[in-house]
Design an enzyme around this catalytic site. Structure first.
Site, mmCIF file in Angstrom:
data_model
loop_
_atom_site.group_PDB
_atom_site.id
_atom_site.type_symbol
_atom_site.label_atom_id
_atom_site.label_comp_id
_atom_site.label_asym_id
_atom_site.label_seq_id
_atom_site.Cartn_x
_atom_site.Cartn_y
_atom_site.Cartn_z
ATOM 1 N N CYS A 186 60.162 84.823 55.871
ATOM 2 C CA CYS A 186 59.071 84.215 55.450
ATOM 3 C C CYS A 186 59.194 82.657 55.652
ATOM 4 C CB CYS A 186 58.605 84.496 54.081
ATOM 5 S SG CYS A 186 60.068 84.109 52.768
ATOM 6 N N ARG B 103 58.725 85.758 49.313
ATOM 7 C CA ARG B 103 58.542 86.897 49.805
ATOM 8 C C ARG B 103 59.630 87.531 50.586
ATOM 9 N NH1 ARG B 103 53.734 84.306 53.545
ATOM 10 N NH2 ARG B 103 55.497 82.784 53.257
ATOM 11 N N ASP C 255 51.563 83.803 50.508
ATOM 12 C CA ASP C 255 52.666 82.891 50.176
ATOM 13 C C ASP C 255 52.183 82.541 48.664
ATOM 14 O OD1 ASP C 255 54.239 81.008 49.319
ATOM 15 O OD2 ASP C 255 53.959 79.657 51.092
#
Ligand code: 4NP
Length: 156
Positions: A7, A13, A127
């Site tokens: 990520c 994440r 996000d």
């Protein structure tokens, strides 16, 4: 088999995806066959534990996140068999970093593993960094679903 989740910051994440995948593999008795790790395209959080909000949300589901943030490096393209990115910006950045076209073929999107019945309109893993608590729960829901499907794909 080695899988790398990527990520942006490697504090929300991808470290969550890494641990969820590890537990998913464990549930299938495959934790010795498949190695998992995570990295970020941005190195500004290197050395840090995952975001406290993500650690708390993950802990409520039984996942203990202990990964230390690191930046993606060129060696990752040869070390890992599959590089699974969370959104299109990650995809572009990782693609640009790939040392060759053949190695770029290892890059795939986590969203392609989401069950269409559960997440019909999702084109990326959002996000949660700038979001409220619901953002973290949604990301965990998505990652749990995608990891089960990723495992199934590996088995094929
Ligand atoms: P992640 O979330 O990519 O899921 O780890 C983010 C964490 C930090 C930042 C951006 C996204 N940041 O800009 O610092």
């Amino acid at each position: 088999m080695k899988i790398l989740f990527v990520c942006l910051g490697n504090i929300c994440r991808s470290p969550a995806a890494e641990e969820i995948m590890r537990q998913t593999l464990k549930g299938a008795g495959l934790e010795r066959e498949v190695e998992v790790d995570s990295a970020g395209t941005y190195g500004g959080h290197r050395g840090e534990l995952p975001d406290a909000r993500m650690r708390a949300a993950a802990a409520r589901r039984g996942y203990r996140l202990t990964h230390r943030s690191r930046q993606l490096c060129e060696e990752d393209f040869t070390r890992f068999d599959r590089i699974v990115v969370m959104d299109d910006m990650n995809y572009e950045t990782v693609h640009r970093m790939a040392p060759s076209r053949a190695l770029a073929d290892k890059i795939e999107r986590m969203r392609d593993r989401l069950s269409p019945s559960k997440f019909p309109d999702r084109t990326y893993i959002p996000d949660p960094y700038y979001e409220g608590a619901e953002g973290f729960e949604l990301v965990l829901d998505m990652l749990e679903d995608a990891c089960v499907n990723l495992l199934e794909d590996i088995g094929r």
